[in-house]
Design a protein around this motif. Structure first.
Motif, PDB file in Angstrom:
ATOM      1  N   ALA B 310       0.836  -1.210   0.000  1.00 54.51           N
ATOM      2  CA  ALA B 310       0.000   0.000   0.000  1.00 54.51           C
ATOM      3  C   ALA B 310       0.867   1.255   0.000  1.00 54.51           C
ATOM      4  O   ALA B 310       0.552   2.242  -0.679  1.00 54.51           O
ATOM      5  CB  ALA B 310      -0.924  -0.006   1.212  1.00 54.51           C
ATOM      6  N   ALA B 319      -3.158   6.463   0.317  1.00 57.45           N
ATOM      7  CA  ALA B 319      -2.519   5.306   0.931  1.00 57.45           C
ATOM      8  C   ALA B 319      -2.612   5.380   2.448  1.00 57.45           C
ATOM      9  O   ALA B 319      -2.742   4.354   3.111  1.00 57.45           O
ATOM     10  CB  ALA B 319      -1.065   5.223   0.482  1.00 57.45           C
ATOM     11  N   ALA B 322      -5.884   3.919   3.604  1.00 59.69           N
ATOM     12  CA  ALA B 322      -5.922   2.472   3.384  1.00 59.69           C
ATOM     13  C   ALA B 322      -5.029   1.747   4.387  1.00 59.69           C
ATOM     14  O   ALA B 322      -5.416   0.719   4.949  1.00 59.69           O
ATOM     15  CB  ALA B 322      -5.483   2.154   1.956  1.00 59.69           C
ATOM     16  N   TYR B 326      -6.160  -0.856   7.239  1.00 63.00           N
ATOM     17  CA  TYR B 326      -5.601  -2.201   7.192  1.00 63.00           C
ATOM     18  C   TYR B 326      -4.988  -2.583   8.534  1.00 63.00           C
ATOM     19  O   TYR B 326      -5.205  -3.684   9.051  1.00 63.00           O
ATOM     20  CB  TYR B 326      -4.545  -2.275   6.083  1.00 63.00           C
ATOM     21  CG  TYR B 326      -4.135  -3.682   5.742  1.00 63.00           C
ATOM     22  CD1 TYR B 326      -4.776  -4.372   4.726  1.00 63.00           C
ATOM     23  CD2 TYR B 326      -3.140  -4.328   6.438  1.00 63.00           C
ATOM     24  CE1 TYR B 326      -4.435  -5.668   4.422  1.00 63.00           C
ATOM     25  CE2 TYR B 326      -2.791  -5.620   6.148  1.00 63.00           C
ATOM     26  CZ  TYR B 326      -3.444  -6.291   5.132  1.00 63.00           C
ATOM     27  OH  TYR B 326      -3.105  -7.583   4.845  1.00 63.00           O
ATOM     28  N   GLY B 388      -9.954  -4.300   4.531  1.00 54.73           N
ATOM     29  CA  GLY B 388      -8.583  -3.802   4.508  1.00 54.73           C
ATOM     30  C   GLY B 388      -7.851  -4.250   3.259  1.00 54.73           C
ATOM     31  O   GLY B 388      -7.208  -3.461   2.562  1.00 54.73           O
ATOM     32  N   GLY B 391      -9.118  -2.419   0.211  1.00 56.12           N
ATOM     33  CA  GLY B 391      -8.585  -1.061   0.085  1.00 56.12           C
ATOM     34  C   GLY B 391      -7.189  -1.054  -0.508  1.00 56.12           C
ATOM     35  O   GLY B 391      -6.871  -0.234  -1.380  1.00 56.12           O
ATOM     36  N   VAL B 392      -6.327  -1.980  -0.059  1.00 59.85           N
ATOM     37  CA  VAL B 392      -4.964  -2.038  -0.587  1.00 59.85           C
ATOM     38  C   VAL B 392      -4.985  -2.418  -2.068  1.00 59.85           C
ATOM     39  O   VAL B 392      -4.288  -1.829  -2.894  1.00 59.85           O
ATOM     40  CB  VAL B 392      -4.124  -3.042   0.227  1.00 59.85           C
ATOM     41  CG1 VAL B 392      -2.770  -3.245  -0.418  1.00 59.85           C
ATOM     42  CG2 VAL B 392      -3.967  -2.561   1.651  1.00 59.85           C
ATOM     43  N   ARG B 394      -7.377  -1.959  -4.205  1.00 61.23           N
ATOM     44  CA  ARG B 394      -7.916  -0.881  -5.019  1.00 61.23           C
ATOM     45  C   ARG B 394      -6.822   0.140  -5.332  1.00 61.23           C
ATOM     46  O   ARG B 394      -6.736   0.658  -6.435  1.00 61.23           O
ATOM     47  CB  ARG B 394      -9.070  -0.220  -4.270  1.00 61.23           C
ATOM     48  CG  ARG B 394     -10.151   0.302  -5.174  1.00 61.23           C
ATOM     49  CD  ARG B 394     -11.369   0.682  -4.404  1.00 61.23           C
ATOM     50  NE  ARG B 394     -11.025   1.472  -3.225  1.00 61.23           N
ATOM     51  CZ  ARG B 394     -11.932   1.974  -2.402  1.00 61.23           C
ATOM     52  NH1 ARG B 394     -13.201   1.762  -2.640  1.00 61.23           N
ATOM     53  NH2 ARG B 394     -11.590   2.670  -1.361  1.00 61.23           N
ATOM     54  N   LEU B 395      -5.960   0.398  -4.331  1.00 58.59           N
ATOM     55  CA  LEU B 395      -4.836   1.314  -4.558  1.00 58.59           C
ATOM     56  C   LEU B 395      -3.890   0.756  -5.612  1.00 58.59           C
ATOM     57  O   LEU B 395      -3.441   1.463  -6.517  1.00 58.59           O
ATOM     58  CB  LEU B 395      -4.049   1.496  -3.274  1.00 58.59           C
ATOM     59  CG  LEU B 395      -4.498   2.543  -2.277  1.00 58.59           C
ATOM     60  CD1 LEU B 395      -3.536   2.532  -1.110  1.00 58.59           C
ATOM     61  CD2 LEU B 395      -4.502   3.904  -2.926  1.00 58.59           C
ATOM     62  N   THR B 475     -12.818   6.514   6.493  1.00 57.17           N
ATOM     63  CA  THR B 475     -12.056   7.137   5.411  1.00 57.17           C
ATOM     64  C   THR B 475     -12.127   8.656   5.507  1.00 57.17           C
ATOM     65  O   THR B 475     -11.122   9.351   5.334  1.00 57.17           O
ATOM     66  CB  THR B 475     -12.598   6.659   4.054  1.00 57.17           C
ATOM     67  OG1 THR B 475     -12.787   5.257   4.117  1.00 57.17           O
ATOM     68  CG2 THR B 475     -11.647   6.993   2.943  1.00 57.17           C
TER      69      THR B 475
END
Lengths: 108, 482
Positions: B310, B319, B322, B326, B388, B391-392, B394-395, B475
Motif C-alpha cells: 500500500a 494510501a 488504506a 488495514y 482492509g 482497500g490495498v 484498489r490502490l 475514510t
C-alpha cells in the motif's frame, strides 16, 4: 584541509567502516551468543564514530547533531547490552549453554 | 502553560505515557499496591490521559515530531492497542509480582511505538525503535516464561541488535551525505545527492523498519518469538511495533517523495518486489507449519508486506487511509486471535495444532471467536480484514501503468488465497479434530474467562465485525487534517 590525517574525515570513516565490517562478520559467524553480542557492540560503536566524524567535518561548520547522536548511541548501546546480557543469563540458567546451535527447540 | 525545555521535547501524549510508566514503577515498590494488582489500571489511566492529549494537543516536540494524518491515526491505534493489552494483563492469572513488570513493559512499548510513529527526525525515530525493541525483549523473556521463552528472547535480541545497529550505520551515512538528521533536510539533501552514493545508506536505514515489519529476509525471528513467548507478550509484540514501523515508513516516504505525486518507478518497484516476495514466501511457508502461533507469525509477515504494498502505491494521501484501516483490521483480529489461543492452549506445547485438537469443545464461545478473528485475517467478506485487503488492492490496481505494482497486486491475491488454507488448519484443529488431550474432569470444565479478558475479546470482535459498517466514516476521518 589535508586529504588524510587527524584533520580529515577519511581516516575516521575508514576505521568506522572497518569496525562495522568486523562487527557484521562476528555477528553472522559466531555460534556463541556472547560473540554475536560483541559483534553488535562493534557495529554500534562504528556508527557512533561515524556520527562523530561526520559532525566534526560537516560541510559548513562543525555540527553538534553528530556529536549528540554519538552520545545517544553510547547510552543506548549500554542499555541494549544490559538487556541482552540479562536475557543470556536467563537462557544459561535454564540450559547451561548459550550456543545458538544447541538452543534450537523452537521449530515448525 | 509552558513546560521546561527537556519536557517540551516530547509531545504531550508520550509525556503522559512517561508519567504513567514512572507511576507503575513506583507502585511496584509498594507491596500493598503490588498485591492489589494496580499496575494495569495505572497504565490504563495514563493511556486515557495520552488519548485526551492526542485529541487535544498532539504537539510537535520542538520540531522533531510531525503532526500529520498517519501519525495521528497510528498513535491513536497504538493507544487503543495498549488499552486492550493492559486489560488483558489485568485479566491474566499470573502471580501478582509479575503483573507490574508486564504493565511497565507494555507502557514502555507503547511509548516507544508512539515516538517512532510521530518522529520526523532520525534520532527520535531510532530511539523510539530501540525502546520498542528493548521492551519487546523484556516482554518476551521476562514474563515468567520457560526455556522456550528464553530461547525466543535470545534470538530476538541478537537479530534485533544487528538490525538496529545496521539501521543506525545507514542513518549515519545519510547524515554525512545530507548534513542533517531532520527528515525534511534529508529529503532535500537526497534530491541533490547521487543515487549510487546514498542507495546503500538508504537500504541499511530501511532494514531497521523492515525488521519491525518482519519482511523477508529479515523475518527470521518472528516464528520463534510467536511460538516461544508468553501469549500476551506475542499479542503486544506482533501489533504495536508493526503499527509504529508502518507509520515511520509512510512518513519517511512522504519526505523522500512529495505526498501529492506518484513515487518514482524504481522506488515503487523495489517496495513492490519486497512486498510480493514476503507475501508469497509467508503464505507458502505457513502451509507446512504444525503450530497455530507459527501460522499466525507467517500471517503477520504477510500482513506487514501488504502494508508495504500500500505504501508503494500513489498517491500517498489515499494510501494513508488504506494503511490505517488495514492496520486497524489486522491488529484487532490478531490481538483477538492470540488472546483466544491463550485461553485454549494447555501444556508446554499447547499451541501445536495437535494439542489444540478439539479444544473448542471445552470453550465453545472462545473457539467461535477465534474462528471469527482467523476469518478476518484470511480476508473473508464482510469482515474488517476483507475490507482492509480490498482497500490495498484498489490502490494497487488504480495505476494500471505500473507493471511492478500490478504484479505485486496479483501476488497479493494469490498469497491471500494460499494463506486461507493455513488459516483453515487452525479452524479445523479447534473445531473439528477429535480431542486428544487428557480427559481430566478438571480439564473438562475450565475456569470461567476473566471479565477483563472477555471485554478485550468483545472489543476485538466488535472492531472486526463492525468496522465495515463504519468504512466511509473512517475514510473521511482519516482524510481530515494535514
Amino acid at each position: 584541509m589535508p586529504e588524510f590525517g587527524p584533520d580529515a574525515p577519511t581516516g575516521y570513516l575508514l576505521v568506522a567502516a572497518l569496525l562495522f565490517a568486523t562487527g557484521v562478520f562476528a555477528a553472522i559467524s559466531r555460534r556463541n551468543a556472547i560473540g554475536v553480542l560483541i559483534g553488535i557492540e562493534l557495529m554500534l560503536n562504528a556508527a557512533a564514530l561515524q556520527f562523530a566524524a561526520y559532525g566534526r567535518f560537516a560541510k559548513s561548520a562543525a555540527d553538534p547533531q553528530g556529536q549528540t547522536a554519538a552520545v545517544f548511541v553510547i547510552v543506548v548501546a549500554a542499555a541494549e547490552a544490559a538487556v541482552a546480557l540479562a536475557l543470556l543469563f536467563a537462557v544459561y540458567r535454564r540450559t547451561r549453554d548459550i550456543d545458538l546451535e544447541q538452543n534450537r527447540e523452537l521449530r515448525s | 502553560m509552558t513546560l521546561p525545555a527537556p519536557l517540551a521535547a516530547l509531545p504531550a501524549p508520550e509525556l503522559a505515557l512517561c508519567v504513567g510508566l514512572g507511576a507503575i514503577l513506583l507502585a511496584d515498590l509498594v507491596p500493598a499496591l503490588v498485591a492489589r494488582r494496580v499496575a494495569p489500571w495505572l497504565g490504563l489511566a495514563a493511556c486515557a490521559a495520552a488519548g485526551v492529549c492526542l485529541a487535544v494537543a498532539p504537539g510537535d516536540g520542538a520540531g522533531m515530531f510531525a503532526v500529520d494524518a498517519i501519525g495521528r491515526l497510528a498513535r491513536g491505534l497504538i493507544l487503543a492497542l495498549l488499552a486492550l493489552q493492559l486489560l488483558a494483563a489485568a485479566g491474566d492469572r499470573r502471580p501478582a509480582r509479575d503483573v507490574g513488570v508486564l504493565a511497565a513493559a507494555l507502557v514502555a512499548l507503547a511509548l516507544g511505538a508512539g515516538v517512532t510513529a510521530a518522529a520526523s527526525h532520525a534520532l527520535p525515530l531510532w530511539l523510539g525503535l530501540e525502546l520498542v525493541a528493548l521492551s519487546s525483549y523484556a516482554l518476551v523473556a521476562c514474563g515468567g516464561g520457560d526455556r522456550r521463552a528464553a530461547e525466543a528472547g535470545m534470538k530476538f535480541v541478537l537479530f534485533g541488535g544487528v538490525a538496529s545497529a545496521a539501521m543506525l550505520f545507514g542513518l549515519g551515512h545519510l547524515y554525512g551525505a545530507t548534513g542533517s538528521l531532520d527528515f525534511a533536510s534529508i529529503g532535500s539533501g537526497l534530491a541533490a545527492a547521487s543515487a549510487a552514493a546514498v542507495a546503500p545508506a538508504l537500504l541499511l536505514a530501511a532494514a531497521g523498519i523492515a525488521y519491525k515489519l518482519a519482511l523477508v529476509p529479515l523475518h527470521g525471528y518472528a516464528p520463534d518469538v510467536y511460538q516461544g513467548a508468553p501469549p500476551l507478550a506475542v499479542a503486544a509484540v506482533s501489533t504495536l511495533p508493526k503499527v509504529a514501523a508502518a507509520a515511520a515508513l509512510v512518513r519517511a516516504l512522504q519526505f523522500v517523495v512529495p505526498p501529492a505525486v506518484a513515487a518514482p518507478a524504481a522506488l515503487a518497484a523495489g517496495l513492490a518486489l519486497v512486498a510480493a516476495t514476503s507475501l508469497l514466501f509467508a503464505s507458502f511457508t505457513a502451509l507446512v507449519q504444525r503450530c497455530a502461533r507459527r501460522i499466525l507469525a507467517f500471517s503477520g509477515i504477510g500482513h506487514g508486506a501488504a502494508v508495504v504494498l500500500a505504501a508503494a502505491c500513489a498517491p500517498q494521501r489515499a494510501a494513508v487511509a488504506a494503511i490505517a484501516f488495514y492496520l486497524l483490521a489486522y491488529t484487532a483480529a490478531n490481538t483477538g486471535a492470540l488472546v483466544c489461543l491463550a485461553l485454549l492452549e494447555r501444556g508446554p506445547r499447547g499451541s501445536d495444532l495437535a494439542a489444540l485438537a478439539g479444544s473448542g469443545r471445552r470453550r465453545p464461545w472462545v473457539a467461535a471467536l477465534l474462528c471469527l478473528f482467523v476469518a478476518s485475517l484470511a480476508g473473508v467478506p464482510p469482515l474488517a480484514g476483507f475490507l482492509g485487503k480490498w482497500g490495498v488492492l484498489r490502490l494497487a490496481f488504480a495505476d494500471l501503468g505500473a507493471p511492478a505494482l500490478l504484479a505485486a497486486a496479483f501476488a497479493f491475491v494469490a498469497a491471500t488465497a494460499i494463506a486461507a488454507w493455513s488459516y483453515l488448519l487452525i479452524v479445523r484443529a479447534v473445531l473439528f479434530a477429535g480431542d486428544s488431550g487428557p480427559t481430566d474432569p478438571r480439564e473438562a470444565a475450565p475456569l470461567p474467562v476473566p471479565l477483563p479478558t472477555a471485554v478485550v475479546l468483545l472489543l476485538c470482535a466488535a472492531a472486526t465485525c463492525g468496522l465495515g459498517l463504519w468504512l466511509d466514516g473512517f475514510t473521511a476521518f482519516a482524510a481530515v487534517g494535514p
